[in-house]
Design an enzyme around this catalytic site. Structure first.
Site, PDB file in Angstrom:
ATOM      1  N   TYR A 269       0.836  -1.199   0.000  1.00  0.00           N
ATOM      2  CA  TYR A 269       0.000   0.000   0.000  1.00  0.00           C
ATOM      3  C   TYR A 269       0.875   1.254   0.000  1.00  0.00           C
ATOM      4  CZ  TYR A 269      -4.608  -2.049   1.265  1.00  0.00           C
ATOM      5  OH  TYR A 269      -5.797  -2.709   1.276  1.00  0.00           O
TER       6      TYR A 269
ATOM      7  N   GLU B  66     -11.276  -1.918  -2.487  1.00  0.00           N
ATOM      8  CA  GLU B  66     -12.553  -2.420  -1.972  1.00  0.00           C
ATOM      9  C   GLU B  66     -13.645  -1.358  -2.075  1.00  0.00           C
ATOM     10  OE1 GLU B  66     -11.298  -3.739   1.956  1.00  0.00           O
ATOM     11  OE2 GLU B  66     -11.162  -5.796   1.238  1.00  0.00           O
TER      12      GLU B  66
ATOM     13  N   GLU C 221      -6.514 -10.592  -1.135  1.00  0.00           N
ATOM     14  CA  GLU C 221      -6.304 -10.524   0.315  1.00  0.00           C
ATOM     15  C   GLU C 221      -6.774 -11.830   0.935  1.00  0.00           C
ATOM     16  OE1 GLU C 221      -7.971  -7.188   2.345  1.00  0.00           O
ATOM     17  OE2 GLU C 221      -6.865  -5.687   1.175  1.00  0.00           O
TER      18      GLU C 221
ATOM     19  N   TYR D 115      -1.227  -8.798  13.682  1.00  0.00           N
ATOM     20  CA  TYR D 115      -2.154  -9.444  12.754  1.00  0.00           C
ATOM     21  C   TYR D 115      -2.106 -10.971  12.800  1.00  0.00           C
ATOM     22  CZ  TYR D 115      -5.419  -8.641   8.878  1.00  0.00           C
ATOM     23  OH  TYR D 115      -6.550  -8.543   8.105  1.00  0.00           O
TER      24      TYR D 115
END
Length: 635
Positions: free
Chosen positions: A80, A185, A265, A332
């Site tokens: 990103y 998205e 993803e 995560y």
């Protein structure tokens, strides 16, 4: 149905073996719609990728993390680009140090990793405001992620800076970027504005050329895929371990009848909010589903492969039924831990990948060394209210009614609102935020005595006592703007009037606090060396600053800071903002301290802003391991 699905798999698997084109010798990356695959230099290509965010990892460690990903068997990374990380003030761009995107791309290239780039302009990513810069909100009626004129102009200006930097790094131009995502998205956003998506497509084509593979990513529902896709942009899907794989890829096929299967993803873990249990996704589930997708010939990006850390104020937030801020750690439960250490999940993923491609020979690079530096006892510097000459050198702005962070052009951190009590309050009197206008937490003191807090969505009333003319100080904390959904126009500060009993509080002095600037400049440690006045005897409740040092021991290894019995606040070490702590709420109990931040031969400075109440012992502990799952209070 069974026969149809086997045919469906066979068509996609064929791409791994068949190509209708001969190699031309020219670098190329494209989509082969006949054989349902990507072509790299005219040869069938399947990527096995992992997400890594350079904005969440110190530059010093970029090469280490990329090498570990390469040695796992990945042939690509997904990245990103957070707009607000690079354009913090409108028209002022920063691509240096930890923001040096091209250096990161170069390291990936040197390591042998291709790049799937996701430049937004919106990225979600559990990042502050989804990567959109808060200065956009200076236009109070702006419609973000739409064809709103002001928004499109800002996006166009940003892409006119960013995309020319990207173009030389495209694979077709000799670099390593094989594909570029448009928006992120978008189908999950209420606007569903195709004119906006067409504008983005035009920008990408203008700056990157007609041969660049552009794609979209959306959640696994018909609505999301309908609003998030656009002709000319290759539609991909995202989903985790609890999804029916064949149904998810059938949905992709409804929007892309031909071309490669892509899960952009594939969730190896999940995010944490304050007050959650630490999210876990089992290694067995990740390995099983990854193997099944690769067997189908699908291209897979694992989100995340390393999460990293929301240093400073960069964490985002969700707002479904109520506002929920994301914790500082972005571990995560990923294959590489927050500190970049290989996990059992990584080793299991490597074993799966071995079945589909040759992986690099040699051992996996080891975990970075850790050290428990032990206890450090801090000293109180003073209350925020008493330190305004240092923390707000420009002084206050006077306003009849409260102003927001955006109106004050301070976008992150803390601001202090000061007024006086309009009358005597001998009995506890309600201080009310009737329009839920506190974004996000407000710490209230009267004449320097902490009286309690107001909190967005959950604590709109508290009681206050005092005398007419007493000073009322309200320190407001921006806990991270909403990064997903319809509420990303997330203004901060006091958005509406506060009512005390029957009175509307007015005549405010509003202080923008540059705590980071003061600490980066060496305060409070430098000031203490020059003069060491006797400490005032002050209560340890409410917003106060503390300082300490710990001596060098010849090491600058990673460590983890635990603030046992401290309540909530922010920590800086050697001038760097590590992020927020909130052990009383959990689950995160320790803050990651990167070793390169520490000095091996000079004293290391620590500064703590405690917002509610410090323990009597004033100790903090540096440990050699993290604690990320110890929720103690759900209030």
């Amino acid at each position: 149905m069974a026969a149809g699905f086997l045919t469906f798999v066979a068509l996609n698997f064929a791409c791994l073996c068949v190509s209708g084109n001969l190699a031309s010798g020219k670098r190329s990356f494209s989509i082969d719609y006949k054989n349902n695959c990507f072509l790299k230099d005219d040869q069938p290509f399947q990527y096995i990728s992992g997400s890594i965010h350079y904005s969440r990892i110190p530059q010093y460690y970029w090469k280490d993390r990329l090498l570990k990903m390469y040695m796992t068997g990945l042939n690509a990374v997904q990245v990103y680009v957070p707009w607000n990380f690079h354009e913090g003030a409108q028209g002022v761009y920063n691509f240096t140090g930890d923001r040096d995107l091209e250096h990161f791309l170069n390291l990936a290239n040197q390591t042998g990793l291709l790049v799937i780039l996701r430049p937004g302009p919106y990225i979600c990513a559990e990042w502050e405001m989804g990567g959109l810069p808060a200065w956009l909100l200076q236009k109070p009626n702006i419609i973000l992620r739409s064809a709103d004129t002001d928004y499109l102009q800002a996006v166009s200006n940003w892409f006119a800076v960013l995309l020319p930097k990207i173009k030389p790094w495209l694979y077709i131009n000799g670099g390593n970027i094989i594909s570029v995502q448009v928006e992120n998205e978008y189908g999950s956003y209420y606007a569903c504005d195709y004119n906006y998506m067409r504008h983005l497509q035009t920008l990408f084509r203008f700056f990157l050329g007609e041969d660049t593979v552009l794609f979209t990513t959306d959640g696994n529902t018909d609505k999301e895929m309908t609003c998030g896709t656009l002709e000319g942009l290759y539609a991909t899907v995202d989903f985790g371990t609890d999804t029916n794989i064949s149904e998810a890829f059938k949905r992709q096929r409804r929007f892309e009848p031909r071309g490669p299967l892509v899960n952009s993803e594939f969730y190896t873990g999940w995010l944490d909010h304050w007050g959650d249990q630490h999210a876990r996704v089992t290694t067995e589930k990740v390995s099983k589903v990854l193997g099944e997708m690769l067997t189908m010939g699908a291209n897979v990006n694992m989100y995340m492969f390393e999460g990293g850390t929301n240093f400073g104020y960069w964490n985002g937030a969700d707002h479904d039924r109520r506002f929920r801020s994301v914790v500082t750690s972005y571990d995560y439960d990923a294959p590489l831990s927050e500190a970049g250490d290989p996990t059992e999940k990584l080793l299991a993923i490597r074993d799966v990948i071995k079945q589909f491609r040759d992986i690099p020979a040699g051992p996996m690079p080891p975990a970075t060394p850790k050290f428990a530096y032990g206890f450090v006892t801090l000293k109180k510097v003073g209350s925020v209210s008493a330190l305004l000459s240092t923390l707000s050198p420009m002084g206050p702005v006077q306003s009849h009614y409260p102003l927001t962070f955006e109106e004050m052009k301070q976008y992150y951190g803390y601001m202090l609102y000061r007024t006086t009590l309009p009358r005597d309050l001998s009995e506890p009197t309600p201080l009310i935020s009737p329009l839920n206008g506190v974004h996000d937490r407000a710490y209230v003191s009267v004449n320097g005595v902490y009286q309690g807090l107001l909190q967005r969505d959950t604590a709109l009333v508290m009681n206050v006592t005092g005398h007419q003319g007493d000073t009322v100080d309200i320190l407001v904390e921006n806990m991270g703007r909403v990064n997903f959904g319809s509420k990303i126009n997330d203004f901060q500060g006091l958005l509406s009037n506060l009512i005390l009993g029957k009175d509307v509080l007015t005549d405010w002095k509003i202080y923008s606090l540059d705590i980071d600037g003061a600490i980066t400049g060496g305060w409070p440690h430098s000031a203490r060396k020059q003069s060491n006045p006797p400490m005032k005897k002050e209560l340890s409740f409410g917003p106060n600053l503390y300082m300490g040092t710990f001596p060098p021991n010849g090491l600058s290894w990673d460590t983890f800071l635990k603030l046992n019995e401290w309540t909530k606040g922010q920590v800086w070490i050697n001038g760097m903002n590590l992020g927020r702590y909130w052990p009383a709420r959990g689950p995160q109990q320790t803050l990651y301290v990167p070793g390169p931040l520490l000095s091996s031969n000079q004293p290391n400075n620590i500064t703590v802003l405690e917002l509610e109440g410090a323990p009597a012992h004033l100790r903090v502990l540096f440990m050699d391991r993290p604690q990320l799952n110890a929720t103690t209070d759900k209030s």
